[in-house]
Design a protein around this motif. Structure first.
Motif, PDB file in Angstrom:
ATOM      1  N   ALA A 197       0.827  -1.211   0.000  1.00 55.36           N
ATOM      2  CA  ALA A 197       0.000   0.000   0.000  1.00 55.36           C
ATOM      3  C   ALA A 197       0.859   1.258   0.000  1.00 55.36           C
ATOM      4  CB  ALA A 197      -0.937  -0.017   1.212  1.00 55.36           C
ATOM      5  N   GLY A 198       1.982   1.218   0.705  1.00 55.35           N
ATOM      6  CA  GLY A 198       2.864   2.374   0.753  1.00 55.35           C
ATOM      7  C   GLY A 198       3.599   2.641  -0.544  1.00 55.35           C
ATOM      8  N   LEU A 199       3.782   1.623  -1.355  1.00 54.88           N
ATOM      9  CA  LEU A 199       4.455   1.782  -2.645  1.00 54.88           C
ATOM     10  C   LEU A 199       3.543   2.352  -3.717  1.00 54.88           C
ATOM     11  CD1 LEU A 199       6.353  -1.634  -2.781  1.00 54.88           C
ATOM     12  CD2 LEU A 199       7.439   0.610  -2.598  1.00 54.88           C
ATOM     13  N   LEU A 200       2.245   2.143  -3.574  1.00 51.85           N
ATOM     14  CA  LEU A 200       1.304   2.477  -4.640  1.00 51.85           C
ATOM     15  C   LEU A 200       0.921   3.957  -4.645  1.00 51.85           C
ATOM     16  CD1 LEU A 200      -1.112  -0.582  -4.505  1.00 51.85           C
ATOM     17  CD2 LEU A 200       0.426   0.030  -6.391  1.00 51.85           C
ATOM     18  N   ARG A 201       0.821   4.486  -5.839  1.00 51.04           N
ATOM     19  CA  ARG A 201       0.243   5.809  -6.013  1.00 51.04           C
ATOM     20  C   ARG A 201      -1.272   5.741  -5.802  1.00 51.04           C
ATOM     21  NH1 ARG A 201       3.746   6.322 -11.451  1.00 51.04           N
ATOM     22  NH2 ARG A 201       5.611   7.283 -10.538  1.00 51.04           N
ATOM     23  N   PRO A 202      -1.920   6.861  -5.547  1.00 50.32           N
ATOM     24  CA  PRO A 202      -3.386   6.851  -5.494  1.00 50.32           C
ATOM     25  C   PRO A 202      -3.965   6.259  -6.779  1.00 50.32           C
ATOM     26  CG  PRO A 202      -2.543   8.936  -4.683  1.00 50.32           C
ATOM     27  CD  PRO A 202      -1.360   8.194  -5.236  1.00 50.32           C
ATOM     28  N   GLY A 203      -4.854   5.302  -6.631  1.00 47.04           N
ATOM     29  CA  GLY A 203      -5.434   4.639  -7.780  1.00 47.04           C
ATOM     30  C   GLY A 203      -4.593   3.519  -8.351  1.00 47.04           C
ATOM     31  N   GLY A 204      -3.375   3.305  -7.811  1.00 50.92           N
ATOM     32  CA  GLY A 204      -2.520   2.221  -8.273  1.00 50.92           C
ATOM     33  C   GLY A 204      -3.068   0.865  -7.863  1.00 50.92           C
ATOM     34  N   ARG A 205      -2.505  -0.210  -8.439  1.00 52.08           N
ATOM     35  CA  ARG A 205      -3.058  -1.552  -8.237  1.00 52.08           C
ATOM     36  C   ARG A 205      -1.995  -2.537  -7.766  1.00 52.08           C
ATOM     37  NH1 ARG A 205      -5.392  -4.077 -13.241  1.00 52.08           N
ATOM     38  NH2 ARG A 205      -6.976  -5.068 -11.925  1.00 52.08           N
TER      39      ARG A 205
END
Length: 275
Positions: free
Chosen positions: A149-157
């Motif tokens: 979750a910390g690696l993902l951009r907003p809207g990332g998967r």
């Protein structure tokens, strides 16, 4: 089998095990590096369909080993970052990227998976990917999900394709009878000489530890990290002969016809909230 030892010591034993097997894997027909150099890829068709077009996306591959899946996504247009705790594996992956002319959009780093945010960057990726046989080596699945979750951009998967946890509790001959407790967590330490790519290989570091996570554990960890689960799909195919009764179906293995089937793999996608 033993359940003793600190997590740090168990992980270090695992790292030695994987370090030693890198040259065995890269020389094996199982990994078929010559075929990969010629353009072959070993990603399941369902993965390509489910993840979709990755052109122009920033993709992190956690526990990437020697980087074949990572570089397959680079060939399909992603900018990839592969991370693994085995330095020899990362060196092989980085060298292969240079050899294939993919180093302009592929980087590889050596780090523990839980250090990924500090090493790769927070909110830096459109996709976090993990593939076959990765989660069983993690002692803390909830911490892993928070890292994703910390690696993902907003809207990332998040997209993962993994061996179904049932495969770890069924008998090796037929894959039909439970011989271990599906709900038993904790460390399972055992001896594993050789390698799945060459069982006759002479090896020294043979003691390994796995942690069993049920399907519910994984889904709950992903949801608990604030990601929205899009789907969980179960699959009746696997890329190696996990049980003696399985039969070849192209490059994959399946239960024989007229045989009651159980899931062999599963895939999961989840998205980070938009801001």
């Amino acid at each position: 089998m033993s359940d003793t030892g600190s997590v740090t010591d168990l992980v270090e034993n695992n790292r030695r095990h994987w370090d030693e097997r890198v040259p065995i894997h890269t020389a094996s027909a199982f990994y078929d590096l010559d075929g990969f150099r010629a353009g072959d890829e070993d990603i399941d068709r369902f993965q390509l369909d489910e993840l979709g077009d990755v052109t122009g996306l920033d993709l992190a591959h956690l526990q990437c080993h020697v980087g074949l899946d990572t570089l397959s996504w680079a060939r399909r247009g992603a900018r990839v970052s592969g991370l693994d705790f085995s330095a020899p594996a990362v060196r092989e992956a980085a060298d292969l990227a240079v050899e294939l002319g993919l180093d302009h959009r592929a980087r590889f780093v050596t780090a523990d998976v839980y250090e990924a945010i500090g090493v790769l960057g927070a909110d830096a990726f459109d996709v976090v990917y993990t593939g076959n046989g990765a989660l069983m080596w993690l002692s803390d699945i909830a911490r892993w999900a928070r890292t994703v979750a910390g690696l993902l951009r907003p809207g990332g998967r998040l997209y993962l394709a993994e061996f179904h946890p049932l495969t770890g509790v069924l008998d090796d001959a037929h894959g039909a009878t439970a011989v271990r407790d599906y709900f038993s967590r904790g460390a399972r330490t055992y001896d594993s000489p050789g390698s799945y790519s060459d069982w006759d290989a002479e090896t020294t570091y043979n003691t390994v530890t796995e942690w069993h996570h049920t399907l519910g554990d994984v889904i709950s960890a992903v949801a608990g990290a604030g990601l929205r689960v899009e789907f969980v799909h179960e699959h009746a195919t696997i890329p190696f002969q996990r049980y003696g009764a399985l039969v070849a179906d192209g490059a994959r293995f399946v239960y024989p016809d007229q045989c009651a089937r159980l899931p062999l793999m599963y895939s999961l996608a989840a998205s980070a909230p938009a801001r």
